[in-house]
Scaffold this active site. Structure first.
Site, PDB file in Angstrom:
ATOM      1  N   GLY A   1       0.826  -1.211   0.000  1.00 28.56           N
ATOM      2  CA  GLY A   1       0.000   0.000   0.000  1.00 28.56           C
ATOM      3  C   GLY A   1       0.854   1.252   0.000  1.00 28.56           C
TER       4      GLY A   1
ATOM      5  NE  ARG B   1      -6.271  -1.984  -4.319  1.00 30.32           N
ATOM      6  CZ  ARG B   1      -7.408  -1.649  -3.727  1.00 30.32           C
ATOM      7  NH1 ARG B   1      -8.466  -2.426  -3.868  1.00 30.32           N
ATOM      8  NH2 ARG B   1      -7.504  -0.549  -3.018  1.00 30.32           N
TER       9      ARG B   1
ATOM     10  CB  SER C   1      -6.273   0.956  13.843  1.00 33.88           C
ATOM     11  OG  SER C   1      -7.155   2.010  14.189  1.00 33.88           O
TER      12      SER C   1
ATOM     13  CE1 TYR D   1      -9.445  -0.210   9.357  1.00 33.92           C
ATOM     14  CE2 TYR D   1      -9.946   1.070  11.324  1.00 33.92           C
ATOM     15  CZ  TYR D   1      -9.071   0.718  10.314  1.00 33.92           C
ATOM     16  OH  TYR D   1      -7.817   1.283  10.271  1.00 33.92           O
TER      17      TYR D   1
ATOM     18  N   PRO E   1      -1.972   3.640  15.014  1.00 37.11           N
ATOM     19  CG  PRO E   1      -1.246   4.309  12.928  1.00 37.11           C
ATOM     20  CD  PRO E   1      -1.717   3.113  13.671  1.00 37.11           C
TER      21      PRO E   1
ATOM     22  CB  THR F   1      -4.133   9.031   4.846  1.00 34.38           C
ATOM     23  OG1 THR F   1      -5.190   8.244   5.416  1.00 34.38           O
ATOM     24  CG2 THR F   1      -2.982   9.137   5.847  1.00 34.38           C
TER      25      THR F   1
HETATM   26  P1  NDP Z   1      -4.767   5.340   2.492  1.00 36.09           P
HETATM   27  O1  NDP Z   1      -6.142   5.061   1.964  1.00 36.09           O
HETATM   28  O2  NDP Z   1      -4.196   6.688   2.318  1.00 36.09           O
HETATM   29  O3  NDP Z   1      -3.755   4.264   1.877  1.00 36.09           O
HETATM   30  C1  NDP Z   1      -4.089   2.897   1.873  1.00 36.09           C
HETATM   31  C2  NDP Z   1      -3.111   2.132   1.003  1.00 36.09           C
HETATM   32  O4  NDP Z   1      -3.497   0.747   1.048  1.00 36.09           O
HETATM   33  C3  NDP Z   1      -3.126   2.571  -0.444  1.00 36.09           C
HETATM   34  O5  NDP Z   1      -1.796   2.648  -0.899  1.00 36.09           O
HETATM   35  C4  NDP Z   1      -3.862   1.455  -1.154  1.00 36.09           C
HETATM   36  O6  NDP Z   1      -3.311   1.276  -2.448  1.00 36.09           O
HETATM   37  C5  NDP Z   1      -3.506   0.259  -0.281  1.00 36.09           C
HETATM   38  N1  NDP Z   1      -4.440  -0.850  -0.438  1.00 36.09           N
HETATM   39  C6  NDP Z   1      -5.754  -0.910  -0.109  1.00 36.09           C
HETATM   40  N2  NDP Z   1      -6.262  -2.098  -0.478  1.00 36.09           N
HETATM   41  C7  NDP Z   1      -5.242  -2.805  -1.035  1.00 36.09           C
HETATM   42  C8  NDP Z   1      -5.137  -4.097  -1.602  1.00 36.09           C
HETATM   43  N3  NDP Z   1      -6.183  -4.923  -1.689  1.00 36.09           N
HETATM   44  N4  NDP Z   1      -3.937  -4.498  -2.091  1.00 36.09           N
HETATM   45  C9  NDP Z   1      -2.871  -3.667  -2.020  1.00 36.09           C
HETATM   46  N5  NDP Z   1      -2.904  -2.436  -1.501  1.00 36.09           N
HETATM   47  C10 NDP Z   1      -4.079  -2.017  -1.022  1.00 36.09           C
HETATM   48  O7  NDP Z   1      -4.832   4.927   4.051  1.00 36.09           O
HETATM   49  P2  NDP Z   1      -3.757   5.081   5.238  1.00 36.09           P
HETATM   50  O8  NDP Z   1      -2.415   5.373   4.724  1.00 36.09           O
HETATM   51  O9  NDP Z   1      -4.353   5.964   6.244  1.00 36.09           O
HETATM   52  O10 NDP Z   1      -3.839   3.609   5.833  1.00 36.09           O
HETATM   53  C11 NDP Z   1      -2.744   2.721   5.849  1.00 36.09           C
HETATM   54  C12 NDP Z   1      -2.976   1.699   6.942  1.00 36.09           C
HETATM   55  O11 NDP Z   1      -3.062   2.350   8.200  1.00 36.09           O
HETATM   56  C13 NDP Z   1      -4.267   0.896   6.807  1.00 36.09           C
HETATM   57  O12 NDP Z   1      -4.006  -0.431   7.195  1.00 36.09           O
HETATM   58  C14 NDP Z   1      -5.216   1.583   7.781  1.00 36.09           C
HETATM   59  O13 NDP Z   1      -6.201   0.717   8.251  1.00 36.09           O
HETATM   60  C15 NDP Z   1      -4.249   1.983   8.864  1.00 36.09           C
HETATM   61  N6  NDP Z   1      -4.661   3.095   9.729  1.00 36.09           N
HETATM   62  C16 NDP Z   1      -5.075   4.304   9.230  1.00 36.09           C
HETATM   63  C17 NDP Z   1      -5.430   5.334  10.084  1.00 36.09           C
HETATM   64  C18 NDP Z   1      -5.933   6.659   9.610  1.00 36.09           C
HETATM   65  O14 NDP Z   1      -6.630   7.361  10.384  1.00 36.09           O
HETATM   66  N7  NDP Z   1      -5.627   7.096   8.408  1.00 36.09           N
HETATM   67  C19 NDP Z   1      -5.292   5.176  11.539  1.00 36.09           C
HETATM   68  C20 NDP Z   1      -4.874   3.865  11.954  1.00 36.09           C
HETATM   69  C21 NDP Z   1      -4.549   2.895  11.079  1.00 36.09           C
HETATM   70  P3  NDP Z   1      -4.113   0.901  -3.782  1.00 36.09           P
HETATM   71  O15 NDP Z   1      -5.491   1.476  -3.655  1.00 36.09           O
HETATM   72  O16 NDP Z   1      -3.296   1.522  -4.882  1.00 36.09           O
HETATM   73  O17 NDP Z   1      -4.078  -0.589  -3.828  1.00 36.09           O
HETATM   74  C1  8X3 Z   2      -8.184   4.456  11.748  1.00 35.10           C
HETATM   75  C2  8X3 Z   2      -8.479   5.240  12.996  1.00 35.10           C
HETATM   76  O1  8X3 Z   2     -10.346   5.983  14.533  1.00 35.10           O
HETATM   77  O2  8X3 Z   2     -10.776   6.092  12.139  1.00 35.10           O
HETATM   78  O3  8X3 Z   2      -7.747   3.186  12.050  1.00 35.10           O
HETATM   79  O4  8X3 Z   2     -10.722   3.961  13.269  1.00 35.10           O
HETATM   80  S1  8X3 Z   2     -10.153   5.299  13.240  1.00 35.10           S
END
Ligand code: NDP
Ligand code: 8X3
Length: 261
Positions: free
Chosen positions: A19, A44, A147, A160, A190, A195
């Site tokens: 990702g 992707r 998370s 989730y 986090p 994002t």
């Molecule tokens: P974004 O949506 O900005 O990025 C998510 C990334 O995951 C993208 O690069 C996307 O790429 C990739 N992705 C999603 N599905 C797939 C798949 N099937 N195969 C490969 N890649 C995939 O989200 P964040 O950067 O915020 O999230 C990153 C991680 O952190 C996640 O696991 C999320 O649950 C976690 N998180 C996020 C928080 C937040 O508040 N933002 C807080 C806590 C945790 P593409 O679509 O090109 O495949």
């Molecule tokens: C992402 C943080 O609070 O939106 O994992 O679930 S929250």
């Protein structure tokens, strides 16, 4: 007895980020690359991978279009890494998503399956594909993106949050199984971060996606990337098991009570 304090040199590391096309993954890939690491960037969206690789100057970067839900493709990628990238030191299991915020009785079951397939099964595939090489080389680090939602429940967090509870316990159980190897496992958890996460959760509805961030300073992708970088560059005998990281402007829900009359 003198304790060996071998510092992990990022310039000697090969780092695979799932990702890497947005958010934490992109910031993490950039952080390691800037420090001299070789980075394997996956996701992707091929055009995003290509433009990220280009912005890194095409050096020390190997883009692979990959959907982590495709088990065969994950193993195929690992088996076919070019020699310079084959010995992966750090796997950042970052690919993941939340879909929807409906209460469980109304939630979309397809969304639940997509979250389980990506956040749990995709992370399992990548870990299982890379662990044997790490054990053989007696060197490695798996960083999972959990998370705060995996620990603290909130309305609409249902599936989730449960996938992130899986990530937390899977990480700790990997530590149990990897005892005896110099292979570290860290679950970074986090809180609210700005994002594309929210845009994905609300399926492209920009107004709904911006609401959680209104009037406060959320975490930035770079903040989370820095925690990943810190945990992986500590001396080799140090393992950060779990790390919760929240914006200062976020705290916990009180218990709620439903009173009749
Ligand atoms: P974004 O949506 O900005 O990025 C998510 C990334 O995951 C993208 O690069 C996307 O790429 C990739 N992705 C999603 N599905 C797939 C798949 N099937 N195969 C490969 N890649 C995939 O989200 P964040 O950067 O915020 O999230 C990153 C991680 O952190 C996640 O696991 C999320 O649950 C976690 N998180 C996020 C928080 C937040 O508040 N933002 C807080 C806590 C945790 P593409 O679509 O090109 O495949
Ligand atoms: C992402 C943080 O609070 O939106 O994992 O679930 S929250």
């Amino acid at each position: 007895m003198a304790i060996e304090q071998e510092k992990c040199d990022p310039a000697a590391m090969t780092v695979l980020v799932t990702g890497a096309t947005a958010g934490f993954g992109e910031a993490t890939a950039r952080r390691f690359h800037a420090a001299g690491s070789r980075v394997i960037i996956t996701g992707r969206r091929k055009e995003r991978l290509d433009s990220l690789a280009k912005s890194m100057g095409g050096e020390r970067v190997h883009p692979v279009q990959l959907d982590v839900r495709d088990r065969a493709a994950v193993f195929d990628m690992v088996d076919n890494l070019p020699p310079a990238f084959a010995d992966v030191d750090v796997l950042v299991n970052n690919a993941g998503l939340a879909l929807g915020l409906e209460a469980a009785p109304e939630a979309n079951l397809d969304d639940w399956e997509t979250m389980v397939d990506t956040n749990c099964k995709g992370l399992m595939y990548c870990s299982r594909a890379l662990m044997p090489g790490m054990c053989r080389r007696d060197r490695g680090h798996i960083v999972n993106l959990g998370s705060v939602a995996g620990t603290y429940p909130y309305p609409g967090g249902n599936c989730y949050g449960a996938t992130k509870a899986f990530v937390q316990q899977f990480s700790l159980n990997l530590r149990a199984d990897l005892l005896g190897y110099n292979v570290r496992v860290t679950d970074i958890e986090p809180g609210l971060a700005h994002t594309e996460f929210s845009l994905v959760r609300f399926k492209g509805d920009e107004n709904a996606a911006e609401k959680p961030y209104e009037g406060l300073q959320p975490l930035r992708a770079e903040d989370v990337a820095e925690t990943v970088f810190w945990a992986t560059t500590l001396p080799r005998h140090v393992n950060i098991n779990r790390m919760e990281v929240m914006p200062v402007m976020q705290a916990f829900n009180p218990f709620k009570f439903h009173r009749s009359g």
